[in-house]
Each structure stands twice: as structure tokens, then as C-alpha cells.
Design a protein around this motif. Structure first.
Motif, mmCIF file in Angstrom:
data_model
loop_
_atom_site.group_PDB
_atom_site.id
_atom_site.type_symbol
_atom_site.label_atom_id
_atom_site.label_comp_id
_atom_site.label_asym_id
_atom_site.label_seq_id
_atom_site.Cartn_x
_atom_site.Cartn_y
_atom_site.Cartn_z
ATOM 1 N N MET A 64 0.844 -1.186 0.000
ATOM 2 C CA MET A 64 0.000 0.000 0.000
ATOM 3 C C MET A 64 0.880 1.237 0.000
ATOM 4 O O MET A 64 1.742 1.401 0.867
ATOM 5 N N PHE A 124 1.003 5.086 0.455
ATOM 6 C CA PHE A 124 0.124 6.004 1.159
ATOM 7 C C PHE A 124 0.096 7.394 0.563
ATOM 8 O O PHE A 124 1.014 7.805 -0.126
ATOM 9 N N GLN A 125 -0.956 8.091 0.938
ATOM 10 C CA GLN A 125 -0.985 9.502 0.591
ATOM 11 C C GLN A 125 -0.020 10.233 1.523
ATOM 12 O O GLN A 125 0.308 9.773 2.591
ATOM 13 N N GLY A 126 0.431 11.371 1.064
ATOM 14 C CA GLY A 126 1.353 12.143 1.887
ATOM 15 C C GLY A 126 2.624 11.397 2.161
ATOM 16 O O GLY A 126 3.010 11.192 3.306
ATOM 17 N N ASN A 143 6.076 12.047 4.734
ATOM 18 C CA ASN A 143 6.588 11.526 5.995
ATOM 19 C C ASN A 143 6.558 10.006 6.025
ATOM 20 O O ASN A 143 6.480 9.406 7.065
ATOM 21 N N ALA A 144 6.617 9.402 4.853
ATOM 22 C CA ALA A 144 6.501 7.949 4.813
ATOM 23 C C ALA A 144 7.803 7.268 5.203
ATOM 24 O O ALA A 144 7.831 6.084 5.460
#
Lengths: 356, 350, 288
Positions: B109, B111-113, B116-117
């Protein structure tokens, strides 16, 4: 830009001015210069404050010699000058330069009470014990605080969390010397868990210093109660700080993504949550070091432990001004250097500080 | 119900079969019904886009597939069958260890944003290595080679990026790093949650191009979660419109854009400016998104819908097949299609 | 009337939300009452009673007796005033300095800002207790006001930084901008516009300054560096210590009474600050 490419470009293309600017951006170097500047300011302030005090210690000493030993003013003055390593006839700024010159050579003057003993030698004898007991305590309490804080954050609102939170709040609130006194009274005298008279001092009489098992065991034995006190009174604030820091870190995207990446829980807890959550604590480490070292006089007095705090106290009681001034300077410099060390470790752990 | 029901047996055509999924959150004011009875099937190699306004449950849906819902959320019922070769496993019944294996190796998956992943204190390469090791890959040389290939595909300079710390990369670069990292283990299913939000237009464009390129080259099924319809139009094979935690329309991308049957889909499409510009006026859907704690009775869209009748307020329309490839949950879809959704436009203007 | 009782109810709920904090509030009130009103109710026992040395607590002597047979409880009641006075005074002085320097630093900017921040940095760096001890060796702190002033002068930096940061952020807000546009003067801006918005910081830091003042004060008195006389918890502690009260089973009440009084007062202050933090910063509350 990675640092390596930057550095390589720097070698070939940058002018000296740009080099200086790059150097100025280096965090560790900057912190080091700040530390040096602080040491300089404190040393200078000490020099002038001591001389501008209403009861100038040099004057006080001169008067004392005249009153008690019947010295003439000139004799007393010469004696004082010799003791403080000062030439009182030269203008203040020359005295200042002289004083600075001596400090750089590590000369802190000689003790007034034990005549002829260099202050630096006395400090060298007492300081290691404070550094040892305080250093070990901070290490234990910082580590323990981080671990317990994380446990509290992971099990928040559980019974364990509530008990630990309450305990941490109580321990942080009570002054450390009162905790020390309670340990002495209850564990030492009333319930006789520790043989306090035997544990006095920094090591057993006749013990030979060296890297022997006997010696190491002995110094830990003698430092047990001070360490216990320091740990008990500082661990609470680390626990509470780590708990709130961990809770906010757990909400970070990268922790969620790490879970989505299927990383083992152990790896997430240590390298993703733990390491990031502990970063803000390093900035508090500086303040804590100053406080604990500063309060060591009280704890060392209570447990009769021969550290720098004990030396400071003795020198104040005997009005041994050169020792007082020397010990104060050394404590302050030690705290400043410890702060720098904390900054250094912090920058090593957080690349955002190191590489801009 | 969508397409054919499963009735417990495995259909090998599908990589993912979701049956009657209900997810809710416990909030202070009450229970938030975020996903209410979603069912759909995803074919191997297919791209399905979920579109809808924020708060319609699409991100919750994505998190449910990899079981990363926050602690306050609960899967009330439903099954998520994932096909692993010849057997199907229920994601919701997986054990901790099995789940860890499923995440990223089988289903990644993104992610959005992605700002800061990444763990700010570790180099990208260390985080790549972490990911690979977590799934039993220990051959550093092989991992490096694979990662360099993927970075090439997402137009990143491998050597530089691998050595960098996250804060040294721009937002768009980080997003592409995450996409590349998502493909590291050759997952058969990729979930992309708002892959282009928080990026500037040019970077969005390049991320879209990268995704299209990757889909052509690599075999994976894709679930795309977005409020950005143009992104869905470019990447998806089929599109599902979500409203109030439900799929209200599910059809091929062509049908959704050229023959939308649900008034809400009409509104969504018309809310996006087209570059050619001539196909009608730009509108915004009147009213506010539904309250998921006390959802409206009947059709959840009825308070905002110009086609509302008494029936809409009382009876909820089921998701029904109007053609083999087109499903819609609306009592008045025939009217909508006959008018070309004209009433949505006039209501918005009024 | 309705609204008054409603807001009273709300206040009550806020205060009692954090149990430990509420206990802290009660504790602080108790100590204030005991130290300032108590001496008028409980007479100080100064009479040496050779037959009643180190008595355990009883109806007559609530906390037992000391090495000269005097009532410990009366000493505790009378010994709080000095400690509390120094704490309040030091807290007040450091808060006043911090508010002035912090707002000045933020509003003036430039070299004033740099100088104040550098000074704060230096004061923060110097370990407080050794400095106080050395000062006590040079100057005679023989009255509590002087000690309070020195404690106050040494503990302003952290609040100054907090206030500076707050003012910098508040300065950009509309109501301050408006006041500046109306040219109402720096003093007006600080007192009327900025201060009310910072009460939470100030209250919490006031308590913090008080706790550190108590720490230093009692520590100095205990070590005999500050020649206080009369009734004072620190003096009691020091006397009990030098008379060897820690070594006997019967004398434990003598040494532990001042220890408990100081520790409980510190604990009450810290709990109160937690309560204030939660009241002023609603994000910390899970629900009310």
C-alpha cells in the motif's frame, strides 16, 4: 544532495569564503564553538565578579591575615597575591590576562587551607568520583526512562501506565536530597538493608585503583546509594517525556508505512519508534546534566561521598577561596562540555541536524 | 451486489474478492459508519479506482485491505478473499505472522502524503534493506540491483537516492521512492492512496506517467484511491464511485466518464475542469458530505440530489447491474441518463 | 444566576477532572493556610522538656517531640512561612523578569534580542546550586528577601525563552497587529494584548520557579551555607541532621517531619501545575 557529492564539489570548485560558510553550517563545529564561547564567558565573569564583590575574597583574606596572624598590610597582601597567583599591583586587565594565561596552562592557584597544594591536584582527586557516579546514574536513568516510557506509551491507559505515571510524577517532584535522606533513614538505619557506615567514601581504605575486578566492584559498592538517589529522582522525568514523545511518534506516517512494509515489530519499536521518539530527550539531557552535577554537593554530603560537590562544600566552609573558584569553574566547564557531548550524540542520531 | 456472488468458492480470475465489508469507528459522538457493505471483485492485472469526496470511506477501505486500521476502528463484518495461486485466503482472518508476510510482499500500500513515509533518521538504502530483510531477502547485491532497476523506472538517480536521507529528497522524489519501494518484492496487488496529492502539477504529471509506465511493464493489480478524477481516468480500467461508505456506481472507465448513471458521479465529473473546456460548465456539488454517524435514511445522497423523490428518502437503492459491466445504486438512473445529468447542473447553479 | 451556577459547575468539573491535580490544589491551599494562619492557632513550643525527648506521636504531640522534648508539629506549622515566602517571592521575581525580558526580546528584535538570548543561554548553562553555594560563601544571605531575590534572578531563562517564542507567534495575530497599527505603545501591547494570552505559561512557570526555589533554599539551609535561624523547615532539617536524628529509631519523626512537609508541598505544587496545564491546554484532556 548527498554529503559526499557536496564535499567533492567543494574540493574542486569552492572559494575560501564559501568553504568558511560551509564550515559555519557544520552543526557539531558550531556547537563546539558555542561551548568554547560559553566557557570563555563564564571564566571571565567569574574573574570579574569575584573581584567586584562587596566582600572581595582577596580583601577578605588580607584582612583575615592582618586580624588573626598580625601580618602587616604589605605582608598580608604579598601572601594573598602569592596564594591567588596574582600580582595585585598591576592593573585589572593585566591581572585578567595573567589569570587567563594560568587557566590555559591548567593552573588554578593553590589551596589556602592545605597550604601549597595546587587546586588542580585537589580537583583531579575529587572530580573523577562525581563524573563516575553522575555519569553512571544518567546512563541508567536515561536508558530506564526510555524503556519504561515506551512501555507506558504502548500500554497507555492500562493499570501499569497509571501506576508508573503516578510514580514518575511523585519521584520527579521530591527534591533529590530528601529522597537520599529517606534512603539513608529507612534503608540504612531503620531497616538496615545497607551498611551505610561501611559504604561511606568513594572506595574502601587500602583499595588499589586499577582495572581489577575487585576495584570496580568496590567503587560501584561505594557509589550505590548516590547512584540510586540520582536514578530515582531523574528517571521519572525521562519516563514522562519519553511517554509523550512515543505517543506522538506512534502517530507518524512512517510508523504506519513501516507496518505496511511488513517490518517485524521489534525493528519498528527500536529503529522507527524508539530512535525517533528519544531524539527530543537529548535536548533535555543538557539541562538534566547541569542539575544533577549541580546538586551533587547535597547528595555527596548526605552519603559522605568524596566527589567534587563535597570538595566545594568543604572549601566554602573553610573559606578556601582559590579552591571555591577553581571547583566552581571546573563544574561549570564540565557541564558545558557534557552539553556539547549531548549535542554531538544528538546530531549523530538525527541526520536532519547533521546534514542540511 | 456486484457481478456474480462468490458463494464461498474461489474464482481464479480474481485476485481480490471483497464481500459485504462493514467498518466503523468509535468516536466521542457515536459510531462512525465509514464503510457500509462494500462488495467488489478485482481481476488479476486490472486497475480499479475508487473515487469520492474526502470522508467517503475510501481511505478506510484501503487500510482495511492490509489491516492497518487505527485502534478505534472495527471491522463489523465481511470477508476479503485474496487469491494466492490456487487457494484463497481471508485477509481478515490472517494471523500476525501471516499478515506481516502478506503486507508488502503480496499487497503493497502506497500512502498519501509520502512526505513523511520514511523514517527520517535512516538512509533510503537502509529502509530498502529493512523492507527486503523483513521478507527474507538477504542478498544485498540482488536487492541493490532490483532497486536500481526500479529507480530507473521511476526516473530517479539510483546511486544518489539510495545514499540520501529522506529530508534530502523533494516531495515528488519521495513519492516516487515509495512507489519503487512498493514494487521491490513484486507484489501482485498494489494499493495507491492519493498518490498525487501534496505534489505540484508538474510532479503530479511525472508521477502519473511513471505509474502508467510501470503498469505496462510489470504485472500487478492496482487499487487506486483518489479524489482526482483525471488520475483515475488515466490509469483505471474500472471506476467505483463511493458515497457515505457505499459503492454507488461501478463501471468501466469509459462508461463512468461518458455515461454516468448516478447523479453523484455526474456531479463529481462536472466538478473537474477539462482542458478542452467545451464539454459543459464547471459545477460544485451543493450541500455538504453526509454525517456518517447519523447517515440519512434511504439513499444517502438524497439530501443533495435534484432527482430526489419520496422513495429515495425511505428506501435505499441496491447496487444493481444495468448492463454486464455497469452497476448503479439509484432509483432514477434511467432519468439521469436520459437527461444527461442536466438537473445536477441546474441545481448547482441555482 | 443560571449562568453563574453553570460556569461554577464547569469550573468544578475542570478542577476535579485530574484527581491528582485536584489533590495538589488542595495540598497547596492546605500548606498556605497552615503556614500563614496556623501560627496564630498553634503556639510554638519552645519549652525544653527533658523527660519527653523523642516521644512518638500522641494526642499531645501529633508528630512526636524533638531532641529537647519540644512539639514537632508546632515547629512544622511555624516553619512553613519562610519557605513559602521565599518560594513565592522568587517565583514572582523570576516571572516578572522573564515576562519583561521575553517580550522585550521578541518585540525589539535585533541586537537586544541577541543579547538577551545570549544572556539567558549563559545563565541557563551555569549550574545553579554550586553558584548559589559559592555566592553564599562570598555574601552573607542573612535575610530571606535577599535569598529570594538571588533565586529569582537566577531562574528566569527558561520562561523568558518560552515567552519570547509565544510573543513572536502572537505578534503576527490580528489583535496585536491592530494594536500596533493604532500605535498603542509597547507597554500597552504587552500588558493588555499579550499577557492575557499567556497566563497558562506564566502560571505553570511560576510554579516551576517556586519548586526550584524551594529546592535551592532548603538545600542551602540544610548544608548550613545560609545562616538562617528561627523556625524554618530547612533549619529543622539541618538541626535534626546535626543532632544525629537519623541514627535512632525514636528520632525518626524529628527528621522525617520536615522531609515530609517539604516533599508533600513540592508534590502538591507539581500536581497543581499538571492540573493547570490540562485546564489551559484542552488537547491534553481526553474528554471533560
Amino acid at each position: 544532495m548527498s554529503t559526499v557529492t557536496l564535499a567533492r564539489e567543494g574540493l574542486t570548485r569552492l572559494s575560501p569564503g564559501a568553504w568558511l560558510r560551509r564550515l559555519a553550517r557544520n552543526y557539531v563545529l558550531r556547537r563546539f564553538l558555542v561551548a568554547l564561547a560559553k566557557i570563555y564567558v563564564v571564566v571571565t565573569l567569574t574573574f570579574f565578579i569575584v573581584r567586584l564583590m562587596p566582600t572581595n575574597p582577596i580583601e577578605a583574606y588580607i584582612n583575615e591575615l592582618i586580624d588573626q596572624y598580625g601580618f602587616t598590610y604589605q605582608e598580608a597582601r604579598d601572601q594573598a597575591a602569592a596564594l591567588f597567583g596574582l600580582d595585585l599591583d598591576t592593573p585589572l586587565w593585566q591581572q585578567y590576562l595573567q589569570y587567563m594565561g594560568q587557566l590555559i596552562r591548567g593552573d588554578l592557584g593553590t589551596s589556602y587551607r592545605s597550604k601549597g597544594t595546587p587546586v588542580s591536584a585537589m580537583i583531579a582527586k575529587f572530580l573523577p568520583w562525581t563524573l563516575f557516579s553522575v555519569g553512571v546514574s544518567l546512563l541508567i536513568s536515561f536508558t530506564l526512562g526510555i524503556l519504561l516510557g515506551m512501555v507506558m506509551a504502548y500500554r497507555r491507559e492500562s493499570l501499569l501506565d497509571h501506576v508508573l505515571s503516578a510514580l514518575a510524577s511523585i519521584l520527579t517532584a521530591i527534591p533529590n536530597y530528601l529522597v537520599g535522606m529517606m534512603i539513608l533513614v529507612f534503608l540504612g538505619v531503620q531497616w538496615k538493608v545497607f551498611p551505610i557506615t561501611q559504604m561511606r567514601g568513594a572506595m574502601s581504605p587500602g583499595m588499589k585503583p586499577g582495572f581489577t575486578w575487585e576495584f570496580i566492584k568496590d567503587i560501584f559498592y561505594h557509589a550505590t546509594l548516590p547512584i540510586m538517589t540520582y536514578v530515582l529522582t531523574t528517571v521519572g522525568s525521562w519516563m514522562l517525556a519519553m511517554k509523550s514523545s512515543t505517543i506522538s511518534t506512534l502517530g507518524e506516517d512512517y510508523v504506519m508505512v513501516a507496518k505496511a512494509r511488513g517490518l517485524p515489530e521489534r525493528r519498528i519499536v527500536t529503529a522507527y519508534v524508539g530512535r525517533n521518539a528519544s531524539l527530543p530527550l537529548f535536548t533535555q539531557l543538557a539541562i538534566s546534566i547541569g542539575f544533577v552535577v549541580g546538586g551533587s554537593a547535597l547528595i555527596e554530603f548526605i552519603f559522605v561521598y568524596q566527589g567534587i560537590g563535597q570538595l566545594l562544600l568543604n572549601s566554602i566552609n573553610y573559606r578556601d577561596y582559590p579552591v571555591m573558584q577553581g571547583v566552581f569553574l571546573v563544574i561549570t566547564v564540565a557541564v558545558i562540555l557534557a552539553n556539547f557531548l549531548a549535542d554531538f550524540v544528538y546530531s549523530w542520531l538525527d541526520p536532519r541536524i547533521r546534514i542540511q | 451486489m456486484t457481478e456474480q456472488r462468490l458463494d464461498g468458492h474461489l474464482n481464479e480470475e480474481y485476485i481480490l474478492q471483497v464481500e459485504d465489508l462493514w467498518v466503523s469507528y468509535q468516536a466521542e459522538r457515536g459510531t462512525v459508519k465509514a464503510v457500509c457493505g462494500v462488495s467488489f471483485n478485482l481481476r488479476a492485472g486490472e486497475t480499479l479506482a475508487f473515487i469520492g469526496e474526502s470522508g467517503c470511506g475510501k481511505t478506510t477501505l484501503g487500510l482495511t485491505f492490509i489491516r492497518l486500521l487505527p485502534a478505534t476502528a472495527r471491522v463489523e463484518r465481511g470477508r476479503i478473499w485474496y487469491s494466492r495461486g490456487t487457494e484463497a485466503v481471508d485477509v481478515l482472518a490472517m494471523h500476525e505472522q501471516e499478515l506481516r508476510h502478506f503486507r508488502w510482499r503480496e499487497c503493497a500500500m502506497i500512502f498519501q502524503g509520502a512526505q513523511n513515509a520514511f523514517n527520517p533518521v535512516l538512509r533510503i538504502w537502509d529502509q530498502v534493506l529493512d523492507t527486503a530483510r523483513a521478507h527474507g531477502e538477504t542478498d544485498k547485491k540482488k536487492i541493490r540491483q532490483r532497486m536500481e532497476e526500479l529507480f530507473q523506472l521511476v526516473q530517479l538517480e539510483p546511486r544518489r537516492v539510495l545514499r540520501a536521507y529522506p529530508h534530502q529528497l523533494s516531495g515528488g522524489m519521495r513519492q516516487r521512492v515509495l512507489i519503487a519501494l512498493g514494487l521491490l518484492l513484486n507484489p501482485s496487488l498494489v494499493i495507491l492512496d492519493e498518490p498525487t496529492t501534496a505534489l505540484d502539477i508538474l510532479t503530479q504529471r511525472s508521477v502519473i506517467d511513471v505509474l502508467r509506465g510501470l503498469k505496462e511493464r510489470l504485472q500487478f493489480s492496482l487499487i487506486l484511491i483518489s479524489h482526482d478524477l483525471s488520475l483515475a481516468a488515466e490509469l483505471a480500467d474500472r471506476v467505483a464511485t463511493m458515497y457515505a461508505g457505499k459503492i454507488v456506481e461501478l463501471a468501466s472507465v469509459w462508461d463512468i466518464y461518458y455515461r454516468p448513471h448516478h447523479p453523484y458521479t455526474v456531479g463529481l465529473i462536472r466538478a473537474v475542469p477539462t482542458l478542452s473546456g467545451d464539454r459543459g460548465r464547471l459545477i460544485s456539488i451543493p450541500g455538504s458530505p453526509p454525517d456518517l454517524i447519523n447517515p440519512p435514511t434511504g439513499c444517502p445522497f438524497h439530501p443533495r440530489c435534484p432527482y430526489t423523490t419520496e422513495r429515495c428518502q425511505e428506501e435505499e437503492p441496491p447496487l444493481q447491474a444495468v448492463s454486464p459491466t455497469h452497476h448503479v445504486a439509484c432509483w432514477h438512473w434511467e432519468k439521469v441518463i436520459a437527461e444527461g445529468g442536466e438537473r445536477m447542473l441546474t441545481k448547482a447553479e441555482a | 444566576m443560571e449562568t453563574v451556577s453553570l460556569s461554577l459547575k464547569r469550573t468544578w468539573r475542570l478542577l476535579t477532572y485530574n484527581k491528582m491535580g485536584f489533590l495538589g490544589l488542595l495540598g497547596v491551599l492546605f500548606f498556605i493556610l497552615m503556614s500563614f494562619v496556623g501560627p496564630y492557632v498553634v503556639p510554638l513550643d519552645t519549652q525544653t522538656k527533658v523527660d519527653k525527648i523523642y516521644q512518638p506521636p500522641s494526642m499531645e504531640f501529633w508528630l512526636g517531640t524533638d531532641s529537647e522534648g519540644r512539639d514537632i508539629f508546632s515547629q512544622i506549622v511555624h516553619g512553613g512561612k519562610d519557605v513559602l515566602m521565599v518560594a513565592f517571592l522568587a517565583g514572582f521575581i523570576s516571572t516578572a523578569i522573564a515576562v519583561i525580558l521575553g517580550s522585550l526580546s521578541a518585540l525589539a528584535g535585533g541586537w537586544v534580542d541577541n543579547a538577551i538570548m545570549a544572556l539567558a543561554d549563559i545563565v541557563l548553562t551555569i549550574p545553579q546550586f554550586p553558584l548559589l553555594a559559592v555566592l553564599a560563601g562570598l555574601v552573607k544571605f542573612n535575610n530571606i528577601t535577599l535569598l529570594a531575590v538571588i533565586l529569582g534572578v537566577l531562574s528566569w531563562p527558561s520562561l523568558t525563552r518560552a515567552i519570547r517564542a509565544q510573543v513572536l507567534s502572537l505578534r503576527e495575530r490580528e489583535f496585536v497587529e491592530a494594536a500596533r497599527a493604532l500605535d498603542l505603545g509597547t507597554r500597552h501591547i504587552i500588558l493588555r494584548e499579550i499577557m492575557p494570552n499567556m497566563m497558562s505559561y506564566i502560571a505553570i512557570n511560576l510554579i516551576f520557579a517556586m519548586t526550584s526555589a524551594i529546592y535551592a533554599q532548603v538545600g542551602l539551609v540544610f548544608l548550613g551555607l545560609v545562616p538562617f535561624s528561627g523556625q524554618n523547615w530547612g533549619v529543622m532539617l539541618s538541626l535534626a541532621w546535626t543532632r544525629g536524628a537519623i541514627f535512632y529509631k525514636d528520632s525518626i519523626w524529628y527528621i522525617m517531619s520536615p522531609v515530609a512537609a517539604i516533599a508533600l508541598f513540592q508534590l502538591a505544587l507539581v500536581s497543581l501545575s499538571r492540573l493547570l496545564e490540562e485546564i489551559f491546554n484542552p488537547r491534553l484532556r481526553t474528554s471533560v
